[in-house]
Design a protein around this motif. Structure first.
Motif, PDB file in Angstrom:
ATOM      1  N   ARG B 221       0.843  -1.196   0.000  1.00  0.00           N
ATOM      2  CA  ARG B 221       0.000   0.000   0.000  1.00  0.00           C
ATOM      3  C   ARG B 221       0.882   1.251   0.000  1.00  0.00           C
ATOM      4  O   ARG B 221       1.891   1.307   0.671  1.00  0.00           O
ATOM      5  N   ILE B 222       0.479   2.239  -0.788  1.00  0.00           N
ATOM      6  CA  ILE B 222       1.256   3.480  -0.893  1.00  0.00           C
ATOM      7  C   ILE B 222       0.829   4.403   0.250  1.00  0.00           C
ATOM      8  O   ILE B 222      -0.300   4.897   0.253  1.00  0.00           O
ATOM      9  N   LEU B 223       1.715   4.628   1.199  1.00  0.00           N
ATOM     10  CA  LEU B 223       1.382   5.467   2.357  1.00  0.00           C
ATOM     11  C   LEU B 223       1.728   6.925   2.074  1.00  0.00           C
ATOM     12  O   LEU B 223       2.722   7.228   1.417  1.00  0.00           O
ATOM     13  N   ARG B 224       0.909   7.837   2.586  1.00  0.00           N
ATOM     14  CA  ARG B 224       1.210   9.263   2.468  1.00  0.00           C
ATOM     15  C   ARG B 224       2.494   9.580   3.234  1.00  0.00           C
ATOM     16  O   ARG B 224       2.874   8.838   4.148  1.00  0.00           O
ATOM     17  N   GLU B 226       3.135  11.586   5.530  1.00  0.00           N
ATOM     18  CA  GLU B 226       3.033  11.750   6.983  1.00  0.00           C
ATOM     19  C   GLU B 226       2.637  10.442   7.675  1.00  0.00           C
ATOM     20  O   GLU B 226       2.729  10.336   8.903  1.00  0.00           O
ATOM     21  N   THR B 227       2.223   9.451   6.900  1.00  0.00           N
ATOM     22  CA  THR B 227       1.794   8.176   7.485  1.00  0.00           C
ATOM     23  C   THR B 227       2.978   7.216   7.641  1.00  0.00           C
ATOM     24  O   THR B 227       3.083   6.506   8.647  1.00  0.00           O
ATOM     25  N   CYS B 231       3.847   4.993  10.960  1.00  0.00           N
ATOM     26  CA  CYS B 231       3.625   3.544  10.843  1.00  0.00           C
ATOM     27  C   CYS B 231       4.910   2.789  11.169  1.00  0.00           C
ATOM     28  O   CYS B 231       4.910   1.834  11.954  1.00  0.00           O
TER      29      CYS B 231
END
Lengths: 244, 244
Positions: B221-224, B226-227, B231
């Motif tokens: 999954r492509i995380l933003r 800031e995420t 994470c």
């Protein structure tokens, strides 16, 4: 490959016609006849196909193959978050979706300051579902998590108790950690419960224990109500090999 | 026990005088002479003592004992985040502090849209440090993470390479996962690098590899922007037993 979400079902025996936002988006991306795209059914299945017709208001796609979306976790992790104040729930819906939550469930508790009334709830739920859809698209997931609103803490406990493991994250728990529960058993579905700004009442924690939930600590630091669900979700996904 | 931060050093051989915000806060809490409080030096040491004098502008505390703050992780995890747009860095400073980051380091990269100029940076850095202090107090940490601003990506790489393990989180990495690196070695200090909204350039990733950083994926999954840091920080703290 560009990805499009279709939420009203996909039939593979005939060409698929995409309209509305999808057609506009295709024009923004300057797609043309012959280009390959991926159409997701929002339930975890990806359909690959070729654009065979296109005009300003629609595009027609000939589906050639399908597969389980590689961006979907195999673990079903449900995030149960008590109604928080202001826009914290929206933040958690966006981030939990990106990270890979299966669904986001929200419910009132004794100390929930915010309790949307029935009329505003319909609009809010639509908005929350759109946030989940947008975060799914952005993170290349194949499934749009459902945002579920329940009317009581007891309903939430009962629903969560159907998971292989259900965990309540509680700042006053000193003995049991998330890790001790995760390493003790195997699981395919898991529910992670967390309280509102003011915390859960001792009575609510007792009800959770009686409903079979594991009461766990996330360590000695006191996390805000919007941080605990995302920290525990990240930890569970890491522990179960879903971040690789 | 109420907690107060003192950032200009604590001498235990004489009574400690707290003024300013601490004195106001003590009045809000309705503390009185004889009440016990905890004074943190912001470096991880807690000092317990009794209020022996109090007026509207100050309170005097007789220190009776001290201990390492139980809320402090024993792992030193540094979060290296490329300058993002808007208020995303503030969000990461607040959340990373709550979770238990040792420090937050920020730096420009080729695709960083936001590059604060020298004059605005001084004010911003003050503001960022206040966010870290406030999050430390709220989460009951004993240490205030430093927010460090570096002037180049190379400076950041060089600084991070002194950690026992340094990891670059990269969405195009397909082979190595965070877990494969964390389980391969023991560590007491770790640096977690992540890019801006537009991602890092292939050249920057190569520089990181040459500087000895492990290039890791956080899954499909492509995380933003800031995420990803939050994470990975949650996962590292979980994996190293700091969430229990």
């Amino acid at each position: 490959m560009p990805r499009f979400f279709v939420t009203d079902g996909i039939q593979t025996d005939k060409p698929l016609v995409l309209t509305g936002d999808s057609a506009s988006h295709a024009h923004v991306l300057r797609l043309r006849i012959g280009d390959e795209i991926c159409v997701c059914d929002g339930q975890g299945q990806d359909y690959m196909g070729t654009i065979c017709e296109m005009n300003s208001r629609s595009l027609t796609v000939q589906i050639t193959s399908s597969q389980l979306c590689p961006g979907e976790p195999t673990l079903q992790c449900s995030v149960y978050m008590a109604f928080p104040k202001a826009d914290k729930l929206e933040h958690v819906i966006q981030k939990a979706t990106e990270l890979g939550a299966y669904e986001i469930v929200t419910f009132p508790t004794a100390r929930s300051v915010s309790r949307p009334d029935a009329s505003s709830l319909i609009k809010k739920q639509e908005r929350w579902q759109k946030i989940a859809q947008s975060a799914s698209e952005q993170s290349q997931r194949g499934r749009i998590p459902q945002v579920v609103v329940l009317s009581s803490f007891q309903d939430a406990l009962q629903r969560a108790s159907h998971s292989d493991i259900s965990i309540l994250l509680y700042e006053n728990e000193k003995q049991h950690s998330l890790r001790s529960v995760l390493t003790a058993s195997s699981f395919r579905t898991i529910s992670l419960f967390s309280g509102p700004e003011g915390g859960l009442t001792p009575e609510e924690v007792q009800w959770a224990q009686e409903a079979g939930l594991h009461i766990c600590s996330l360590g000695p630091r006191i996390l805000r109500c919007e941080t605990a669900p995302l920290c525990s979700l990240s930890a569970v996904l890491y522990a179960s090999g879903q971040l690789e």
